[in-house]
Structure formats: C-alpha cells, structure tokens
Write an enzyme that holds these catalytic residues in place. Structure first.
Site, PDB file in Angstrom:
ATOM      1  N   VAL A   1      22.143 158.484  60.920  1.00 59.83           N
ATOM      2  CA  VAL A   1      21.592 158.058  59.636  1.00 59.83           C
ATOM      3  C   VAL A   1      22.146 159.008  58.583  1.00 59.83           C
ATOM      4  O   VAL A   1      22.512 160.145  58.877  1.00 59.83           O
ATOM      5  CB  VAL A   1      20.049 158.071  59.606  1.00 59.83           C
ATOM      6  N   SER A   2      22.195 158.543  57.343  1.00 62.09           N
ATOM      7  CA  SER A   2      22.923 159.279  56.320  1.00 62.09           C
ATOM      8  C   SER A   2      22.074 160.244  55.510  1.00 62.09           C
ATOM      9  O   SER A   2      22.584 160.982  54.692  1.00 62.09           O
ATOM     10  CB  SER A   2      23.609 158.300  55.358  1.00 62.09           C
TER      11      SER A   2
END
Length: 202
Positions: A8-9
């Site tokens: 996930v960023s």
C-alpha cells in the site's frame, strides 16, 4: 510453492493490507510467505519486495493482487517480469488489468513472452541511444567509454606533462581520459607525487 507480495502506498494507516492479504491467502499463499511494503510505488527502496525476490526460487510462483502493486513504473515492471521468467519463476495476478497473467495457463505464458519481448526492445533502445551518443561525442572530438584508471605508465605521463607549467591539471586529465579527482589522488597540482603515487610506482 506460492509466495505473495503486497503493497500500500501510505504509511499513515489510511490504507490497509487486509484486502490484498485475504486475496493472497484465498489463492493458497501461506500467511508466513507473504511479503509487504508500506511505501509509494515510485520509491526505489522497497525492502519487502527485495526480500521477496530473494526468497523466490525456480519453480515458485509470485502471487500479487494487482499488477500495479509490483513495479515502480512500466519499465521497472517489464524488467521484473522478464527476470522472473528467466529464472523460471511464475507470476499470478489475481485481479485488475493484469488478471489474465497466470503462467500456469497458456494465456499467461503468452503474456510472459510479451513482457520478455518488451524487455528486449527496451535493451535495444538503450544500446541504440548509447551508440548514437558515442558517435556524436566522437564527432565532436570526445572519446566515449569509462574514464581510464591510473596505472604506472599513465602516472608517469601525468608527471611529465605537469612539468610544463602552462598545462593545467584539467587539461592533463582530459588528455589521459580520466577525471581530475583520480589525478589528484596520486599527484599534487604542481605534479609532485602523493603517497598513493609512490605506492603505485613501488
């Protein structure tokens, strides 16, 4: 054996890995064989991905939720997939635009082949640009290639050249196809020898 990777960023908790984790485990990936990163896809350093790639062995399959979880950009993605293919490591994408990639199927193997062709195309473009750049440099009187390293003969030429006080260190370095930093490692600006220079000659 299946090995999973998810990313996930954001690291502030606003994005969760649960959805990806559930999908990977539903596909048969052991929870202890799932690697993760909490980082932007644009970042070069992703320790989770690096560990994942090291853990993969020939015959394994890398399972990811979506294709955009893997590569920083298209070029990086193509390179990664080509490396997996060359090491006989499979790839399976569970959802999204890349869901047709599953190297246990004929269609998946075909997509792998397309990635390999794209990687070869990129290598040819780089080689072509390099050749063109070197040709342009030669046309302007510059030599291409890696700067020359210091050896005994080159060191003596540099000392001799610097006896002429009208010649600068920069000019000598250019003539010898090396950086001024390399030259200064062995010589002072007036051509006198430094300790590394004496060591090289001895």
């Amino acid at each position: 054996m299946k090995i999973g990777y998810m990313r996930v960023s954001k690291t502030d908790g606003s994005q969760s890995l649960d959805l990806q984790s559930d999908a990977l485990r539903a596909d048969g990936v052991d929870k202890n064989r799932i690697y993760r990163d909490m980082a932007s896809g644009r970042k070069d350093h992703r320790p989770g991905l690096e560990s994942c790639l090291k853990a993969l062995q020939p015959g394994n399959t890398l399972v990811i939720w979506k294709l955009d979880r893997l590569g920083r950009d298209l070029k990086h993605l193509v390179t990664l997939v080509d490396e997996l293919n060359s090491k006989n490591i499979g790839l399976k994408v569970l959802t999204g635009a890349g869901a047709q990639i599953d190297t246990s199927t004929a269609n998946g193997k075909l997509v792998f082949g397309i990635f390999a062709a794209l990687a070869e195309f990129e290598r040819e473009l780089i080689a072509e640009r390099t050749r063109a750049g070197l040709a342009a440099a030669r046309a302007r009187g510059r030599k291409g290639g890696r700067p020359r390293k210091m050896d005994k003969a080159t060191l003596m030429m540099a000392v001799k050249a610097l006896e002429d006080k009208s010649i600068t260190v920069q000019e000598v370095a250019k003539r010898l196809n090396m950086t001024t930093t390399t030259l200064y490692m062995y010589l002072n600006g007036d051509g006198s020898m430094k300790e590394p220079g004496y060591k090289l000659l001895s």
